[in-house]
Write a protein that holds these residues in place. Structure first.
Motif, PDB file in Angstrom:
ATOM      1  N   GLN A  25      -3.404  18.674  26.383  1.00 14.04           N
ATOM      2  CA  GLN A  25      -3.380  17.346  26.983  1.00 14.04           C
ATOM      3  C   GLN A  25      -4.198  17.368  28.267  1.00 14.04           C
ATOM      4  N   ARG A  26      -4.917  16.287  28.508  1.00 11.07           N
ATOM      5  CA  ARG A  26      -5.598  16.206  29.794  1.00 11.07           C
ATOM      6  C   ARG A  26      -4.532  16.103  30.876  1.00 11.07           C
ATOM      7  N   ALA A  61      -9.089  13.664  18.037  1.00 11.85           N
ATOM      8  CA  ALA A  61      -8.651  14.464  19.170  1.00 11.85           C
ATOM      9  C   ALA A  61      -9.637  14.347  20.324  1.00 11.85           C
ATOM     10  N   GLU A  62      -9.089  14.433  21.530  1.00 11.01           N
ATOM     11  CA  GLU A  62      -9.933  14.379  22.713  1.00 11.01           C
ATOM     12  C   GLU A  62     -10.783  15.646  22.777  1.00 11.01           C
ATOM     13  N   GLU A  63     -11.989  15.519  23.253  1.00 10.14           N
ATOM     14  CA  GLU A  63     -12.857  16.681  23.392  1.00 10.14           C
ATOM     15  C   GLU A  63     -12.853  17.140  24.841  1.00 10.14           C
ATOM     16  N   TYR A  64     -12.844  18.439  25.011  1.00  7.27           N
ATOM     17  CA  TYR A  64     -12.821  19.037  26.337  1.00  7.27           C
ATOM     18  C   TYR A  64     -14.084  19.868  26.520  1.00  7.27           C
ATOM     19  N   ASP A  88     -13.088  22.136  32.344  1.00  6.77           N
ATOM     20  CA  ASP A  88     -11.988  21.171  32.396  1.00  6.77           C
ATOM     21  C   ASP A  88     -10.671  21.914  32.582  1.00  6.77           C
ATOM     22  N   THR A 115     -10.755  24.335  17.191  1.00 15.03           N
ATOM     23  CA  THR A 115     -10.954  22.889  17.235  1.00 15.03           C
ATOM     24  C   THR A 115     -10.659  22.229  15.892  1.00 15.03           C
ATOM     25  N   VAL A 143      -6.631  21.546  31.593  1.00 17.57           N
ATOM     26  CA  VAL A 143      -5.763  20.865  30.645  1.00 17.57           C
ATOM     27  C   VAL A 143      -4.368  21.459  30.742  1.00 17.57           C
TER      28      VAL A 143
END
Length: 171
Positions: free
Chosen positions: A65-66, A2-5, A9, A55, A11
């Motif tokens: 999602q970004r 998974a993408e890290e935020y 940020d 997480t 999203v």
């Protein structure tokens, strides 16, 4: 993986729309279990809400999602020309399909849905007919979800997003 935020940020989180990652912190659930790391999200459209995303939950992380860039938005809008959804004649099947798309809150699918309904509405209008109330409602709901995200990304007011999309598609 998974993408890290990071804190600060922005999203998109499911149908909650654009959210600020207000914090990333470890919290222990009240009186139970081990401490977990959470993303603390604040929906831009509803500052009174707070969303806690563990997480350790792939299912919930998949909803984060970004945000796309302006260039990615433009490419996405243009790509919907080639991947239009087919119109479903059976109104019950169509309503169920529309609701599935709306619940998923996938920007590409929402754009395809609006395009599909809009084009069908244009064809009906040429015959002196109108969309059903259910189709109109599905289109308004999808447009609202699209506007939430794209108005933030494109730095436009919500009512300017539809114009922007139509100009890109030359509808």
């Amino acid at each position: 993986m998974a993408e890290e935020y990071r804190k600060g940020d922005y999203v998109s989180y499911s149908c909650n729309g654009v959210c600020l990652v207000e914090d990333v912190r470890v919290d222990a659930p009240t009186g139970k279990g081990e401490p977990k790391t959470f993303y603390i999200l604040k929906p831009v459209a509803d500052q009174g809400s707070t969303i806690f995303v563990p997480t350790s939950s792939p299912a919930l992380l998949a909803k984060m999602q970004r945000l796309p860039s302006r260039r990615e938005v433009d490419a996405l809008i243009l790509s919907t020309k080639e991947s239009a959804l087919p119109w479903i004649e059976d109104r019950k099947v169509r309503a169920a399909s529309f609701q599935t798309i709306i619940k998923a809150c996938n920007l590409r699918e929402l754009l395809e849905l609006v395009s599909c309904i809009y084009q069908h509405g244009q064809a009906l209008s040429a015959k002196g007919k109108k969309l059903t109330a259910a189709d109109e409602a599905a289109m308004r709901r999808a447009e609202g979800l699209i506007e939430n995200e794209l108005s933030f990304v494109l730095q436009l007011s919500g009512d300017q997003v539809g114009t922007y999309i139509r100009e890109k598609l030359a509808l």
